[in-house]
Design a protein around this motif. Structure first.
Motif, PDB file in Angstrom:
ATOM      1  N   ALA A 194       5.169 -11.541  -4.459  1.00 36.62           N
ATOM      2  CA  ALA A 194       3.792 -12.051  -4.547  1.00 36.62           C
ATOM      3  C   ALA A 194       3.786 -13.577  -4.589  1.00 36.62           C
ATOM      4  O   ALA A 194       2.917 -14.229  -3.974  1.00 36.62           O
ATOM      5  N   TYR A 195       4.765 -14.150  -5.296  1.00 41.39           N
ATOM      6  CA  TYR A 195       4.870 -15.613  -5.297  1.00 41.39           C
ATOM      7  C   TYR A 195       5.127 -16.133  -3.886  1.00 41.39           C
ATOM      8  O   TYR A 195       4.511 -17.132  -3.457  1.00 41.39           O
ATOM      9  N   ASP A 196       6.029 -15.502  -3.140  1.00 42.91           N
ATOM     10  CA  ASP A 196       6.333 -15.954  -1.783  1.00 42.91           C
ATOM     11  C   ASP A 196       5.086 -15.920  -0.900  1.00 42.91           C
ATOM     12  O   ASP A 196       4.858 -16.829  -0.080  1.00 42.91           O
ATOM     13  N   ILE A 213       9.684  -6.562   3.605  1.00 46.29           N
ATOM     14  CA  ILE A 213      10.777  -6.400   2.637  1.00 46.29           C
ATOM     15  C   ILE A 213      10.368  -5.414   1.555  1.00 46.29           C
ATOM     16  O   ILE A 213      11.134  -4.519   1.165  1.00 46.29           O
ATOM     17  N   SER A 214       9.141  -5.547   1.052  1.00 47.48           N
ATOM     18  CA  SER A 214       8.654  -4.624   0.028  1.00 47.48           C
ATOM     19  C   SER A 214       8.620  -3.194   0.546  1.00 47.48           C
ATOM     20  O   SER A 214       8.996  -2.250  -0.163  1.00 47.48           O
ATOM     21  N   ALA A 215       8.182  -3.002   1.784  1.00 42.95           N
ATOM     22  CA  ALA A 215       8.092  -1.647   2.333  1.00 42.95           C
ATOM     23  C   ALA A 215       9.454  -0.984   2.441  1.00 42.95           C
ATOM     24  O   ALA A 215       9.555   0.245   2.361  1.00 42.95           O
ATOM     25  N   SER A 216      10.518  -1.763   2.606  1.00 38.32           N
ATOM     26  CA  SER A 216      11.844  -1.181   2.791  1.00 38.32           C
ATOM     27  C   SER A 216      12.487  -0.747   1.486  1.00 38.32           C
ATOM     28  O   SER A 216      13.351   0.134   1.493  1.00 38.32           O
ATOM     29  N   VAL A 217      12.072  -1.342   0.344  1.00 36.22           N
ATOM     30  CA  VAL A 217      12.769  -1.042  -0.918  1.00 36.22           C
ATOM     31  C   VAL A 217      11.849  -0.709  -2.080  1.00 36.22           C
ATOM     32  O   VAL A 217      12.335  -0.253  -3.111  1.00 36.22           O
ATOM     33  N   MET A 218      10.551  -0.920  -1.952  1.00 37.59           N
ATOM     34  CA  MET A 218       9.646  -0.733  -3.084  1.00 37.59           C
ATOM     35  C   MET A 218       8.812   0.522  -2.904  1.00 37.59           C
ATOM     36  O   MET A 218       8.765   1.113  -1.824  1.00 37.59           O
ATOM     37  N   GLN A 219       8.127   0.910  -3.983  1.00 40.42           N
ATOM     38  CA  GLN A 219       7.251   2.065  -3.950  1.00 40.42           C
ATOM     39  C   GLN A 219       6.021   1.755  -3.108  1.00 40.42           C
ATOM     40  O   GLN A 219       5.633   0.601  -2.925  1.00 40.42           O
ATOM     41  N   ALA A 232       1.379  -1.551  -1.121  1.00 41.80           N
ATOM     42  CA  ALA A 232      -0.051  -1.608  -0.836  1.00 41.80           C
ATOM     43  C   ALA A 232      -0.701  -2.795  -1.545  1.00 41.80           C
ATOM     44  O   ALA A 232      -1.575  -3.475  -0.980  1.00 41.80           O
ATOM     45  N   LEU A 233      -0.291  -3.063  -2.782  1.00 39.25           N
ATOM     46  CA  LEU A 233      -0.842  -4.219  -3.497  1.00 39.25           C
ATOM     47  C   LEU A 233      -0.465  -5.528  -2.824  1.00 39.25           C
ATOM     48  O   LEU A 233      -1.282  -6.455  -2.713  1.00 39.25           O
ATOM     49  N   LEU A 234       0.794  -5.628  -2.354  1.00 40.71           N
ATOM     50  CA  LEU A 234       1.217  -6.846  -1.663  1.00 40.71           C
ATOM     51  C   LEU A 234       0.506  -6.987  -0.322  1.00 40.71           C
ATOM     52  O   LEU A 234       0.162  -8.107   0.091  1.00 40.71           O
ATOM     53  N   VAL A 235       0.283  -5.873   0.372  1.00 40.55           N
ATOM     54  CA  VAL A 235      -0.491  -5.917   1.617  1.00 40.55           C
ATOM     55  C   VAL A 235      -1.912  -6.401   1.324  1.00 40.55           C
ATOM     56  O   VAL A 235      -2.490  -7.209   2.076  1.00 40.55           O
ATOM     57  N   GLY A 236      -2.497  -5.935   0.205  1.00 39.71           N
ATOM     58  CA  GLY A 236      -3.832  -6.405  -0.172  1.00 39.71           C
ATOM     59  C   GLY A 236      -3.850  -7.896  -0.457  1.00 39.71           C
ATOM     60  O   GLY A 236      -4.791  -8.600  -0.069  1.00 39.71           O
ATOM     61  N   LEU A 237      -2.807  -8.396  -1.153  1.00 38.35           N
ATOM     62  CA  LEU A 237      -2.727  -9.836  -1.427  1.00 38.35           C
ATOM     63  C   LEU A 237      -2.609 -10.624  -0.134  1.00 38.35           C
ATOM     64  O   LEU A 237      -3.302 -11.648   0.048  1.00 38.35           O
ATOM     65  N   ALA A 238      -1.737 -10.180   0.775  1.00 36.23           N
ATOM     66  CA  ALA A 238      -1.579 -10.882   2.054  1.00 36.23           C
ATOM     67  C   ALA A 238      -2.869 -10.840   2.861  1.00 36.23           C
ATOM     68  O   ALA A 238      -3.268 -11.845   3.479  1.00 36.23           O
ATOM     69  N   SER A 239      -3.565  -9.694   2.865  1.00 34.20           N
ATOM     70  CA  SER A 239      -4.826  -9.587   3.602  1.00 34.20           C
ATOM     71  C   SER A 239      -5.875 -10.515   3.004  1.00 34.20           C
ATOM     72  O   SER A 239      -6.685 -11.115   3.742  1.00 34.20           O
ATOM     73  N   GLY A 240      -5.864 -10.655   1.673  1.00 35.39           N
ATOM     74  CA  GLY A 240      -6.787 -11.581   1.043  1.00 35.39           C
ATOM     75  C   GLY A 240      -6.538 -13.013   1.475  1.00 35.39           C
ATOM     76  O   GLY A 240      -7.478 -13.765   1.774  1.00 35.39           O
ATOM     77  N   VAL A 247      -0.870  -3.818   8.032  1.00 31.75           N
ATOM     78  CA  VAL A 247      -0.965  -2.410   7.640  1.00 31.75           C
ATOM     79  C   VAL A 247       0.046  -1.560   8.406  1.00 31.75           C
ATOM     80  O   VAL A 247       0.763  -0.735   7.825  1.00 31.75           O
ATOM     81  N   PHE A 248       0.135  -1.764   9.719  1.00 31.12           N
ATOM     82  CA  PHE A 248       0.957  -0.878  10.554  1.00 31.12           C
ATOM     83  C   PHE A 248       2.450  -1.080  10.329  1.00 31.12           C
ATOM     84  O   PHE A 248       3.203  -0.111  10.113  1.00 31.12           O
ATOM     85  N   ILE A 249       2.924  -2.324  10.395  1.00 32.32           N
ATOM     86  CA  ILE A 249       4.373  -2.565  10.324  1.00 32.32           C
ATOM     87  C   ILE A 249       4.947  -2.143   8.969  1.00 32.32           C
ATOM     88  O   ILE A 249       5.952  -1.411   8.922  1.00 32.32           O
ATOM     89  N   PRO A 250       4.377  -2.550   7.821  1.00 33.91           N
ATOM     90  CA  PRO A 250       4.932  -2.047   6.553  1.00 33.91           C
ATOM     91  C   PRO A 250       4.859  -0.524   6.423  1.00 33.91           C
ATOM     92  O   PRO A 250       5.761   0.098   5.855  1.00 33.91           O
ATOM     93  N   SER A 251       3.774   0.084   6.942  1.00 38.71           N
ATOM     94  CA  SER A 251       3.684   1.545   6.871  1.00 38.71           C
ATOM     95  C   SER A 251       4.820   2.198   7.648  1.00 38.71           C
ATOM     96  O   SER A 251       5.446   3.163   7.184  1.00 38.71           O
ATOM     97  N   TYR A 252       5.094   1.687   8.824  1.00 41.66           N
ATOM     98  CA  TYR A 252       6.176   2.244   9.641  1.00 41.66           C
ATOM     99  C   TYR A 252       7.531   2.041   8.958  1.00 41.66           C
ATOM    100  O   TYR A 252       8.340   2.977   8.870  1.00 41.66           O
TER     101      TYR A 252
END
Length: 454
Positions: A94-96, A124-130, A135-143, A181-186
């Motif tokens: 989130a800091y990054d 990176i989050s999608a590959s190792v995190m829940q 989804a929260l990081l995607v929301g932050l990036a979208s914001g 949305v698409f790339i992290p989901s995949y």
């Protein structure tokens, strides 16, 4: 025993499937952040001094220096082998995202082509995190993408900054949101399937090994009962004949009586091995003290003095905890004891203690302790001060390879334990001594360790 509920910031896959996702090493995140700092600084210097575009140099360098300070603090705060928790990893990602958003705000917003870098932390989050963390990081990036569509400094340019049509900017905004949305989901789906397949293969391997071990034990028990029955019967018969001799010396009579008793005991043991009503759950349970004794036997003959104890419980601690007989648990503890014996001067202390909340095993020695560079990387493979290879290698080929502690730690972590290692203070007491050597503790939640807790 009920498992603890998974945190929404825990590593991937711990919620419903029971599959633990890949942990993130701190040094990996630090390395990636250094790459980002180098790239950001290079871009600022190239655009500002190479292309001579007008840039808010002070603000940009201040923002980049925040990442430098964060990395420096992490290097000083944690050992290089530190494994990030899910919450820590999510916070740093989130800091990054926030740091990147500030840099883009200062350099043109979505008109800056480097806006695509919003995809890096969420991928990176999608590959190792829940999934919920991602989804929260995607929301932050979208914001950030939405804010930068409307609020940003002019794009650095030689002369007046270009003005792009509003419909084109909306297209960039929509494309970034779709990509976020698409790339992290995949990536998350592919990583999740890989983790599930690995867990399934590991579970299958464990089941196969267990069945093979049980089958081998059944065969060995039957063969032992069959082959030892005849010579044991002969020993018992001859011993009883000697015992019935009235002229037998009294000293010899005591020895012969002992032989008869031991022969009868062996007969009972062989009968229990072949009995169909053997209670396997009882045989497979070990009290804490017996577990320590079996772990000590794992190391074989040693010229060091081993002090094994199980502290008397406090009245509120409950009964002595029992654990299922697990070869990997006994091997892991025995490996740590063997390491202590290898480096001890003369003594090794192995102590078990327990409370209503946890079970703890402590291993200490009077050797030189851990070297600082070894202690900082303890738990990593190939971390050793011994010469590698050579003719003294054991049957498993682990001597001198730095794998002993790594294997023990892996096995004990899988059993639900937590390992801590440090050096004893010069005046710190272990029993009645102040050995000043290495000190390793293994902690289990009692509900996870004690089978009687069910």
């Amino acid at each position: 025993m009920d498992a603890r509920p998974a945190s929404w910031l825990s590593p991937a896959g711990t919620a419903l499937t029971g599959i633990v996702g890949s942990a993130v090493r701190l040094r990996v995140q630090i390395f990636l952040r250094w790459l980002a700092v180098i790239g950001q600084l290079g871009a600022v210097l190239l655009v500002g001094f190479g292309l001579e575009f007008e840039l808010p140099i002070i603000e940009l360098l201040f923002t980049i220096s925040a990442s430098v300070l964060l990395n420096a603090w992490l290097v000083l705060r944690y050992p290089v082998s530190h494994m990030l928790t899910g919450r820590e990893a999510a916070g740093y990602l989130a800091y990054d995202l926030t740091q990147l958003g500030i840099l883009l705000y200062l350099t043109g917003g979505l008109m800056n082509p480097f806006a695509l870098l919003f995809l890096a932390p969420v991928t990176i989050s999608a590959s190792v995190m829940q999934a919920r963390t991602t989804a929260l990081l995607v929301g932050l990036a979208s914001g950030w993408v939405t804010v930068l569509l409307f609020f940003h400094q002019p794009l650095p340019w030689s002369g007046p900054a270009p003005v792009l049509p509003g419909i084109y900017m909306m297209g960039i905004w929509a494309a970034l949101l779709i990509a976020l949305v698409f790339i992290p989901s995949y990536v998350w789906r592919v990583s999740r399937e890989g983790r599930r397949m690995s867990a399934a293969l590991a579970a299958s391997q464990r089941i196969i090994e267990r069945e093979q071990r049980l089958s081998a034990l059944d065969g060995l028990a039957a063969a032992a009962a069959h082959k030892l029955g005849t010579p044991l019967g002969t020993i018992a018969l001859v011993s009883r004949e000697l015992l019935s001799n009235p002229t037998l010396d009294s000293g010899l009579r005591e020895d012969v009586t002992l032989m008869v008793e031991q022969a009868d005991r062996c007969r009972d043991i062989l009968a229990s091995l072949t009995a169909e009503d053997t209670k396997d759950p009882v045989i497979s349970r070990l009290p804490l003290g017996a577990l320590l004794e079996e772990a000590v036997l794992e190391i074989g003959p040693s010229d060091k003095l081993l002090h094994v104890s199980c502290m008397p419980p406090d009245p509120s601690a409950g009964p002595v905890p029992e654990v299922l007989r697990q070869p990997e648990l006994i091997y892991g503890i025995g490996n740590l004891i063997a390491n202590a014996a290898d480096f001890a001067g003369k003594n090794v202390w192995v102590n078990g203690r327990y409370s209503p909340e946890e079970v703890v095993i402590e291993i200490a020695d009077d050797g030189p302790g851990f070297q600082p560079d070894i202690l900082a990387r303890l738990g990593e493979p190939y971390n050793t001060t011994r010469a590698r290879g050579g003719g003294d290698a054991d049957d498993e080929g682990q001597t001198g390879m730095g794998l002993g502690y790594f294997i023990a730690r892996t096995l004990l972590l899988r059993s639900g334990g937590r390992i801590e290692a440090r050096n004893l203070a010069p005046d710190e007491r272990v029993g009645a001594s102040t050995p000043g050597g290495a000190f390793v503790t293994i902690h289990w939640p009692r509900a996870r360790f004690d089978v009687t807790a069910d």
